[in-house]
Design an enzyme around this catalytic site. Structure first.
Site, PDB file in Angstrom:
ATOM      1  N   GLU A  96       0.841  -1.215   0.000  1.00  0.00           N
ATOM      2  CA  GLU A  96       0.000   0.000   0.000  1.00  0.00           C
ATOM      3  C   GLU A  96       0.870   1.258   0.000  1.00  0.00           C
ATOM      4  OE1 GLU A  96      -2.482  -1.483   3.352  1.00  0.00           O
ATOM      5  OE2 GLU A  96      -4.128  -0.687   2.156  1.00  0.00           O
ATOM      6  N   GLU A 136      -4.393  -9.497   2.752  1.00  0.00           N
ATOM      7  CA  GLU A 136      -5.255  -9.256   3.915  1.00  0.00           C
ATOM      8  C   GLU A 136      -6.471 -10.173   3.970  1.00  0.00           C
ATOM      9  OE1 GLU A 136      -3.651  -6.980   2.239  1.00  0.00           O
ATOM     10  OE2 GLU A 136      -3.115  -5.258   3.487  1.00  0.00           O
TER      11      GLU A 136
HETATM   12  C1  LIG Z   1      -3.991  -2.287   6.991  1.00  0.00           C
HETATM   13  C2  LIG Z   1      -2.923  -3.250   6.664  1.00  0.00           C
HETATM   14  C3  LIG Z   1      -3.100  -4.567   6.949  1.00  0.00           C
HETATM   15  C4  LIG Z   1      -1.966  -5.470   6.691  1.00  0.00           C
HETATM   16  O1  LIG Z   1      -0.983  -5.115   6.110  1.00  0.00           O
HETATM   17  S1  LIG Z   1      -2.141  -7.028   7.265  1.00  0.00           S
HETATM   18  C5  LIG Z   1      -0.524  -7.721   7.105  1.00  0.00           C
HETATM   19  C6  LIG Z   1      -0.233  -8.139   5.716  1.00  0.00           C
HETATM   20  N1  LIG Z   1       1.132  -8.666   5.691  1.00  0.00           N
HETATM   21  C7  LIG Z   1       1.374  -9.961   5.778  1.00  0.00           C
HETATM   22  O2  LIG Z   1       0.502 -10.801   5.840  1.00  0.00           O
HETATM   23  C8  LIG Z   1       2.834 -10.368   5.792  1.00  0.00           C
HETATM   24  C9  LIG Z   1       3.192 -11.121   7.043  1.00  0.00           C
HETATM   25  N2  LIG Z   1       4.635 -11.463   7.069  1.00  0.00           N
HETATM   26  C10 LIG Z   1       5.139 -12.465   6.336  1.00  0.00           C
HETATM   27  O3  LIG Z   1       4.467 -13.167   5.619  1.00  0.00           O
HETATM   28  C11 LIG Z   1       6.607 -12.731   6.430  1.00  0.00           C
HETATM   29  O4  LIG Z   1       7.043 -12.246   7.632  1.00  0.00           O
HETATM   30  C12 LIG Z   1       7.415 -12.079   5.290  1.00  0.00           C
HETATM   31  C13 LIG Z   1       7.126 -12.839   3.992  1.00  0.00           C
HETATM   32  C14 LIG Z   1       7.088 -10.613   5.120  1.00  0.00           C
HETATM   33  C15 LIG Z   1       8.928 -12.197   5.619  1.00  0.00           C
HETATM   34  O5  LIG Z   1       9.240 -13.531   5.876  1.00  0.00           O
HETATM   35  P1  LIG Z   1      10.682 -13.879   6.496  1.00  0.00           P
HETATM   36  O6  LIG Z   1      11.741 -13.228   5.701  1.00  0.00           O
HETATM   37  O7  LIG Z   1      10.752 -15.367   6.631  1.00  0.00           O
HETATM   38  O8  LIG Z   1      10.715 -13.188   7.879  1.00  0.00           O
HETATM   39  P2  LIG Z   1       9.892 -13.622   9.152  1.00  0.00           P
HETATM   40  O9  LIG Z   1      10.793 -14.471   9.985  1.00  0.00           O
HETATM   41  O10 LIG Z   1       8.578 -14.174   8.758  1.00  0.00           O
HETATM   42  O11 LIG Z   1       9.606 -12.229   9.836  1.00  0.00           O
HETATM   43  C16 LIG Z   1      10.599 -11.541  10.526  1.00  0.00           C
HETATM   44  C17 LIG Z   1       9.998 -11.046  11.823  1.00  0.00           C
HETATM   45  O12 LIG Z   1       8.999 -10.071  11.505  1.00  0.00           O
HETATM   46  C18 LIG Z   1       7.776 -10.433  12.094  1.00  0.00           C
HETATM   47  N3  LIG Z   1       6.720 -10.004  11.191  1.00  0.00           N
HETATM   48  C19 LIG Z   1       6.659 -10.199   9.857  1.00  0.00           C
HETATM   49  N4  LIG Z   1       5.569  -9.636   9.363  1.00  0.00           N
HETATM   50  C20 LIG Z   1       4.918  -9.062  10.391  1.00  0.00           C
HETATM   51  C21 LIG Z   1       3.729  -8.316  10.489  1.00  0.00           C
HETATM   52  N5  LIG Z   1       3.005  -8.009   9.409  1.00  0.00           N
HETATM   53  N6  LIG Z   1       3.347  -7.894  11.706  1.00  0.00           N
HETATM   54  C22 LIG Z   1       4.095  -8.178  12.802  1.00  0.00           C
HETATM   55  N7  LIG Z   1       5.252  -8.873  12.761  1.00  0.00           N
HETATM   56  C23 LIG Z   1       5.646  -9.303  11.562  1.00  0.00           C
HETATM   57  C24 LIG Z   1       7.847 -11.932  12.242  1.00  0.00           C
HETATM   58  O13 LIG Z   1       6.965 -12.349  13.242  1.00  0.00           O
HETATM   59  C25 LIG Z   1       9.284 -12.139  12.616  1.00  0.00           C
HETATM   60  O14 LIG Z   1       9.392 -11.820  13.984  1.00  0.00           O
HETATM   61  P3  LIG Z   1      10.536 -12.484  14.864  1.00  0.00           P
HETATM   62  O15 LIG Z   1      11.816 -11.946  14.328  1.00  0.00           O
HETATM   63  O16 LIG Z   1      10.227 -12.000  16.248  1.00  0.00           O
HETATM   64  O17 LIG Z   1      10.399 -13.975  14.729  1.00  0.00           O
END
Ligand SMILES: C/C=C/C(=O)SCCNC(=O)CCNC(=O)[C@H](O)C(C)(C)COP(=O)(O)OP(=O)(O)OC[C@H]1O[C@@H](n2cnc3c(N)ncnc32)[C@H](O)[C@@H]1OP(=O)(O)O
Length: 719
Positions: free
Chosen positions: A120, A142
């Site tokens: 976004e 989402e």
């Molecule tokens: C109005 C808006 C609404 C929205 O945007 S809803 C959210 C939409 N986004 C998602 O669904 C993406 C969620 N995240 C993921 O799918 C993955 O992550 C990624 C593909 C972006 C990256 O994956 P990888 O490289 O394997 O990293 P990792 O180990 O999954 O994440 C690193 C740390 O970041 C935290 N994290 C990732 N995304 C979010 C998030 N959206 N909100 C809160 N925390 C998040 C994890 O938990 C983890 O944390 P730790 O290092 O403590 O294990």
């Protein structure tokens, strides 16, 4: 330049400001308060310095460009938080709107994955460059979390792609797209091979577009495909909600409906009003229970599983070299395909060479389909098929470091094929049985190397189903478990780990679902009403239809075996109300789809409708039913059986229970899985227990609440 903030920016001599997103407290950037405040400050500074700026490039210092809304906060929202979430949604939209109307070209150099709120941010920029690298994903997922893109995503996607394409290709599917697909769909404008090339391209684009503005801010801009009032769109737009209803079959999944409403309403008004409409629909979703359930399951539970929560520590990551698949029927053929797809050599063994070749032909069919649909290339497909060797000769299994057995469900037969294979394969080969019901410890008994023996329960069709249930026998070693876990991740499936017992977790729990559906028939409830109740609960297949697929003889056989085991152990068998109905149908030769007749009629293997004689045969006279109660009975009975699985040590992990139930046996996604259904039930576990108690009174002991759950209900009610 600022320091130690989630956003820093620096203006170069060329007047281009590079804004770097880099939350100091997190490994991935998310839309938390720290980011919101820092981004607001940054955009205010850009606006103040506008005259001196040539353009702006947004990029990230993390591996992931931006991971979206902060799910830690979004997943815990309650209805009382509605005003705060509305304000937050409006605040991010306001700051992004200020950026897109800066009057200078703004480029998103998305040098890593950008999902949800991350994309976004990109959509508010005038040009988006994606990184063409392995593992990078772009999209608005989402909807898969029960949410909608509340940072202006619905408004901008529909203005950019039109309502029809925006909704169907991006918003309603929530697909995480690889860079090439993102480019094709139009959510990124160009790709760069490296982050450095990306910055060069961004600078070049700024130089070429000094007057950049969003298309929707230019006079005379028309939304592709028109607005809802334009005749072209008005002709087929009314079909959208109808199709949605048909797809959801009454399941309580509010996100797609809210997204569609925000898209349609938002395209009829100015952009500021559209933002408010989007924020309202977003707030309703984020403060509801379904988004909490789905975020817990599809983000946190999956993250815990894939992060190796159930994999024993201390073992190096492993992958097979050569896999022996014993039995080339439907399951064996599917297993051979997924292993070859992972890049491993596969020997597919059956009694007759012709059967093994038929098993390989299954892969040939999948490859041909993949090539036709552009999912793979001819070369890759041919290489995959080269890796599968069909055989009837055990000698060809030499050198295999894994055996996956998928022969008929008979202990004696399974043990015999293992004995033969073990004479030839590597001495430390992992020994896996794809049984769906037989206890692993019993299968391993008598074979040497019980420590290397493990259950790998695949689901049909293997190439499509995302789950593998790994069953640890009493003597399975940690090393074997770690290998089985790695193998499952290697074929890109989600592994859950359970301890041994009859039916393990998934087969045992799905059994209670189908038995409950049949018990309703025994109560004289109309079969169509029962099917409707299971669809309305959100199950992917109606319960009687599912039972026909699984065959009526399978539960009958399992029941007989279980009864014998219970009685042999000195216990008393409590008959289930479904038993009489199943026995009557089997006696009448209606054994299910494979037998050509079951609860449904079939012609040439295709379902043609419910058997008209069923109502008469069973006397469907009970029309005074509450559909919602029927749906709940199915959900509740499966949840109770899951609690028993925990009590008996079959299950040890909540994420495994939740994901196993959704991915393996079709427990409705909106619940967040069997355990989350109890946790998220109105009134929490205490509310669930009260409802189960009502059912126990009305329908009998099978709804009795285990003591452990009663205890949990007390604890959570007191907290
Ligand atoms: C109005 C808006 C609404 C929205 O945007 S809803 C959210 C939409 N986004 C998602 O669904 C993406 C969620 N995240 C993921 O799918 C993955 O992550 C990624 C593909 C972006 C990256 O994956 P990888 O490289 O394997 O990293 P990792 O180990 O999954 O994440 C690193 C740390 O970041 C935290 N994290 C990732 N995304 C979010 C998030 N959206 N909100 C809160 N925390 C998040 C994890 O938990 C983890 O944390 P730790 O290092 O403590 O294990």
């Amino acid at each position: 330049m600022t320091d130690q903030k989630a956003v820093r920016w620096e203006k170069g001599e060329d007047g281009i400001v590079v804004v770097t997103l880099d939350d100091p407290g997190r490994s991935a950037n998310t839309m938390n308060e720290r980011f919101g405040a820092a981004f607001d400050e940054c955009v205010s500074a850009l606006v103040a310095d506008r005259e001196a700026i040539t353009g702006v490039i947004l990029t990230s210092a993390k591996k992931t460009f931006f991971a979206g809304g902060d799910l830690d906060s979004l997943s815990t929202a309650t209805p009382a938080d509605a005003p705060r979430f509305y304000e937050q949604s409006m605040a991010i939209k306001t700051v992004l709107r200020r950026l897109e109307t800066l009057g200078k070209p703004v480029v998103a150099a998305m040098n890593g994955t950008a999902l949800g709120g991350g994309l976004e941010i990109g959509l508010a920029c005038h040009h988006r460059i994606g990184l063409d690298a392995r593992g990078v994903l772009y999209g608005l997922p989402e909807v898969t979390l029960g949410l909608l893109p509340g940072g202006g995503g619905v408004v901008r996607i529909t203005r950019m792609l039109g309502i029809a394409d925006g909704f169907m290709k991006v918003l309603a599917q929530g697909q995480r797209m690889k860079p090439a697909q993102a480019l094709e769909t139009g959510i990124v404008d160009e790709l760069a091979a490296t982050p450095e090339e990306m910055l060069d391209k961004a600078r070049a684009w700024i130089a070429a577009h000094p007057e950049a503005a969003q298309p929707w801010d230019r006079p005379g801009y028309k939304i592709p495909g028109g607005t809802p009032s334009s005749p072209k769109l008005a002709a087929f737009l009314p079909a959208f909600p109808a199709n949605l209803r048909k797809q959801l079959k009454g399941a309580p999944m509010p996100a797609p409906r809210n997204i569609l409403a925000a898209a349609v309403e938002g395209t009829q008004v100015d952009i500021e009003t559209a933002f408010r409409i989007e924020a309202r629909y977003f707030t309703e979703l984020v403060t509801g229970q379904v988004s909490t359930n789905m975020t817990k399951a599809f983000f946190y539970d999956l993250q815990a599983i894939n992060g190796g929560r159930s994999r024993p520590d201390g073992f190096e990551k492993w992958q097979p070299r050569k896999v022996a698949v014993l039995g080339a029927g439907m399951m064996g053929a599917g297993i051979a395909y997924v292993c070859a797809l992972a890049g491993w050599e596969v020997v597919l063994k059956d009694v007759e060479l012709a059967s093994a070749e038929k098993g390989k032909a299954y892969s040939e069919g999948l490859v041909a389909k993949g090539v036709k649909r552009g999912k793979t290339t001819l070369e890759k497909g041919e290489a995959l098929l080269e890796r599968i060797t069909p055989t009837s000769d055990y000698g060809d299994l030499a050198g295999c470091d894994v055996v996956i057995e998928a022969v008929f469900e008979s202990v004696a037969l399974k043990q015999e094929v293992f004995r033969e294979a073990m004479k030839v394969v590597e001495p430390d080969a992992l020994l896996c049985s794809n049984t769906s019901t037989l206890p692993i410890t019993e299968l391993a008994a008598g074979l040497d190397r019980e420590g290397d023996f493990i259950g790998l329960h695949f689901f049909s069709p293997v190439d499509k189903m995302p789950l593998v249930e790994i069953i640890r026998g009493e003597r399975t070693s940690d090393a074997a478990l770690a290998k089985a876990f790695d193998l499952t991740l290697g074929i890109k499936k989600t592994p859950i780990v359970v301890n041994d017992s009859r039916g393990f977790f998934t087969s045992r729990v799905i059994g209670t679902f189908i038995n409950e559906g049949v018990a309703m028939l025994a109560e004289g409830i109309d079969p169509q009403t029962i099917e409707q109740a299971s669809s309305q609960a959100g199950y992917p297949a109606p319960v009687l239809q599912l039972m026909d697929e699984l065959t009526l003889t399978l539960p009958q056989k399992i029941r007989k075996e279980t009864r014998a085991a219970v009685e042999a152990a000195g216990g008393t068998w409590t008959p289930h109300p479904s038993e009489g109905v199943i026995d009557r149908l089997v006696e009448a030769g209606r054994t299910g789809k494979s037998g050509g007749a079951g609860f449904y009629e079939y012609a040439d293997g295709k379902r043609t409708g419910l058997w008209k004689g069923l109502r008469e045969e069973l006397g469907a006279t009970n029309h005074d039913v509450d559909l919602h109660e029927l749906s709940e009975r199915m959900l509740v009975i499966e949840a109770l059986e899951t609690v028993k699985c925990f009590d008996e040590g079959v299950l040890t992990s909540v994420p495994d229970a939740n994901i196993g139930s959704i991915f393996g046996i079709g427990y409705p996604a909106w619940t967040g899985g069997v355990v989350q259904y109890i946790e998220g039930y109105p009134g929490g576990p205490a509310g669930f227990v009260a409802r189960a108690d009502e059912f126990a009174q009305k329908y009998g002991e099978r709804f009795a609440v285990p003591a452990s759950l009663r205890e949990r209900a007390k604890e959570t009610a007191a907290a």
